[in-house]
Design an enzyme around this catalytic site. Sequence first.
Site, PDB file in Angstrom:
ATOM      1  N   PRO A  29      15.173 -42.605 -77.228  1.00 27.59           N
ATOM      2  CA  PRO A  29      16.623 -42.393 -77.158  1.00 27.59           C
ATOM      3  C   PRO A  29      17.322 -43.709 -76.838  1.00 27.59           C
ATOM      4  O   PRO A  29      16.876 -44.441 -75.957  1.00 27.59           O
ATOM      5  CB  PRO A  29      16.779 -41.405 -75.998  1.00 27.59           C
ATOM      6  CG  PRO A  29      15.447 -40.733 -75.872  1.00 27.59           C
ATOM      7  CD  PRO A  29      14.439 -41.758 -76.269  1.00 27.59           C
ATOM      8  N   HIS A 172      16.795 -43.809 -65.051  1.00 25.80           N
ATOM      9  CA  HIS A 172      17.999 -44.606 -65.291  1.00 25.80           C
ATOM     10  C   HIS A 172      19.173 -44.239 -64.393  1.00 25.80           C
ATOM     11  O   HIS A 172      20.339 -44.290 -64.824  1.00 25.80           O
ATOM     12  CB  HIS A 172      18.414 -44.525 -66.768  1.00 25.80           C
ATOM     13  CG  HIS A 172      17.383 -45.124 -67.684  1.00 25.80           C
ATOM     14  ND1 HIS A 172      17.182 -44.701 -68.969  1.00 25.80           N
ATOM     15  CD2 HIS A 172      16.482 -46.106 -67.482  1.00 25.80           C
ATOM     16  CE1 HIS A 172      16.202 -45.396 -69.525  1.00 25.80           C
ATOM     17  NE2 HIS A 172      15.763 -46.272 -68.635  1.00 25.80           N
ATOM     18  N   TYR A 174      20.479 -41.598 -63.364  1.00 23.43           N
ATOM     19  CA  TYR A 174      21.312 -40.420 -63.591  1.00 23.43           C
ATOM     20  C   TYR A 174      20.920 -39.290 -62.624  1.00 23.43           C
ATOM     21  O   TYR A 174      20.102 -39.491 -61.732  1.00 23.43           O
ATOM     22  CB  TYR A 174      21.227 -39.991 -65.061  1.00 23.43           C
ATOM     23  CG  TYR A 174      21.842 -41.020 -65.989  1.00 23.43           C
ATOM     24  CD1 TYR A 174      23.160 -41.425 -65.822  1.00 23.43           C
ATOM     25  CD2 TYR A 174      21.111 -41.617 -67.010  1.00 23.43           C
ATOM     26  CE1 TYR A 174      23.744 -42.387 -66.657  1.00 23.43           C
ATOM     27  CE2 TYR A 174      21.676 -42.573 -67.847  1.00 23.43           C
ATOM     28  CZ  TYR A 174      22.993 -42.953 -67.667  1.00 23.43           C
ATOM     29  OH  TYR A 174      23.556 -43.894 -68.481  1.00 23.43           O
TER      30      TYR A 174
END
Length: 672
Positions: A29, A172, A174
């Site tokens: 992604p 990351h 999040y």
Amino acid sequence: MPRDPRFDPLFEPLKIGPVTAPNRFWQVPHCTGMGNQHPASLAAMRGVKAEGGWGVVNSEYCSIHPTSDDTTAPYASLWDEGDIRNMARMAEAVHAHGALAGVELWHGGARSGNVLSREAPLGPESMMAENQPWQSQRMDRQDIAQLREWHRLAALRAKVADFDVVYVYAAHTYLLAQFLDSAQNLRSDNYGGDFLNRSRLVRELLEDTRIAVGDRMALAIRIEVLHEDGSGAEERARFLQDIAPLVDVFDVTIPDYGVEMGPSRFVKEAPLEAHIAHVRATTGKSVVSVGRFTSPETMASQLSRGVLDFIGAARPSIADPFLPSKIAEGRMDEIRECIGCNICYAHDGLGAPIRCTQNPTMGEEYRSGWHPERTPALKKTSEPVLVVGGGPAGLEAALTLSRRGATVLLAEADAEFGGRVTLESRLPGLSEWARVRDWRLTQLRTDPNVSLYPNSHMTPDEVLATEAPHVIVATGSHWRSDGRGRHAPSAILGLSGHTVLTPDQILTGRRPDVGSVLVYDDEGYHMAAGLAELLADEGYDVTYLTPAALVAPFTSYTVEQSRLQARLIEKNVRILANQYLSRREGSTCTVTCAFTGNETSVAAASVVPVTSREPSESLWQALKAAPLSTLRRIGDARAPGLIAHAVHDGHRAAREHLSPTSAPLRERVILA
Ligand code: ADP
Ligand code: SF4
């Protein structure tokens, strides 16, 4: 050319859960700056990757709910029926070439400012949103239950949209990474405290997703192998082992985006291997990871040594969507290697669709109908085209014109081709940038349609003497020495004489007199910082002056800024921020505070102004009235910009040569 048998393992199919990947090329992604506003662009771009041989092609981060809204950075979404329709276009485009389509379900947690949705950000705690002066809502048990339901519904929507792989995204910084991080997750319920509790939500989402769609979709997790602070390798390894029965593919990384997404200036190929090499053995499941892999040898070695099952790539797939096909067909010289400049990533931060320095067709697949490997043939190929200037714009124009069937003469004043790329690749750490030149030259040198003329500075008369009816002027630009730029629209007083050196002069070998040098950065990209480092390395006493608050502020978009600034500090470069250069008398520079207007003096024997560039357009001006069939100026000779601008402009000129052109398609809402 037949395929080198050493690379055969890269083309072996591999079963992952209920689906089978056709080969080992996994486009991880990656953000595209297209997001849910440009679904047709997204579908076309991902489709081209699949066509180029990527066996698994994933979406960018795909929001599961309006509480995860990254505006102004574009993101995909699966919030409703409309999103299903749009995302299905991507899956369809990928399937058309026999690849698997994957989607990365995403919740940003406290990091999402939600400026568009106006929802309160969510988090394990009430924490500051990124870059905004507001905070997240501390999630209670009901919020967590709701989040699980949103995630489950988004997974079901992904299934309806016909995706084959679904990600639980726990990396990351999040939401899930916030729960995993002991520094951010201070909860006292059973979602906080020890790692077992902090990882509970990740495990629950894996279980939910497995039950919801595991019959038809492979389940991947993107997760770091270390805690946020770099510790916890063993604890994380145990966790990965524990969740392995729920997971089909581990997409693993480390909690340092500056390495994972590292620019080539600081990070070379395969930097993650030492950190992630154990995951395959620990979990017994398939593993993918990135490393800006462009060398087939490195890729094959990752598989044969049991480090990875899939070669993960974002940037290499952007620079060359046909990289797998080229390996498959033994066309190694044609692989267009990523240079690690991170301009692709920069545009997501700028809120605009992706582009690439090396691949001018990236992001143009839908709106302009450009394909990275195919260009429409010219009807009239007998009339030669003279391209003057062999920098990135001229090289790209010459190559694309020749691919269209034109006869091309490429004249370059210097002995060496490459223009600014040749110069800029001499800056510390930027040697890989020369790939922009080298890839094109390698193609051009074996191209029967192209004649290369180095050492050929062309005057207007010499241009006309070639009798080429079509001329493309790609003569580039040169750095101004008089300090004109953003803060000084006209020349800065006193910037003249032999103690003022331009970046071009330094990069072609000239040096200031020994002693103190003031590098004045009113441009803001990497040139001034690079020159300051280069001169400091050579023993000069360097001061870096900028009206900006940071060193090289544009490099914040390319994930380089903090390391660049740290490097200057480490090399004892004196940094003067928020001040501009007002005038110079002898070796005294007067600098002015950008806020108060207060003036101070800085002593510097030499000055290197990095402020703006002058287009080298005199040849174009002189030829305007000449009896030519077509005349066009391109690249920096037209408007000095990024290397990506020059390559794109050269490509565009070649595509538009003697061809009807239409404005790029726009994706937008049109009211009924
Ligand atoms: P761009 O980024 O637009 O390609 P560059 O500055 O990198 O621009 O490259 C321009 C190239 O053109 C340089 O290599 C320069 O030597 C060459 N050049 C400039 N003027 C002439 C000329 N009159 N004849 C031939 N080459 C020229
Ligand atoms: Fe690589 Fe630069 Fe292209 Fe990104 S923009 S893929 S870093 S060459």
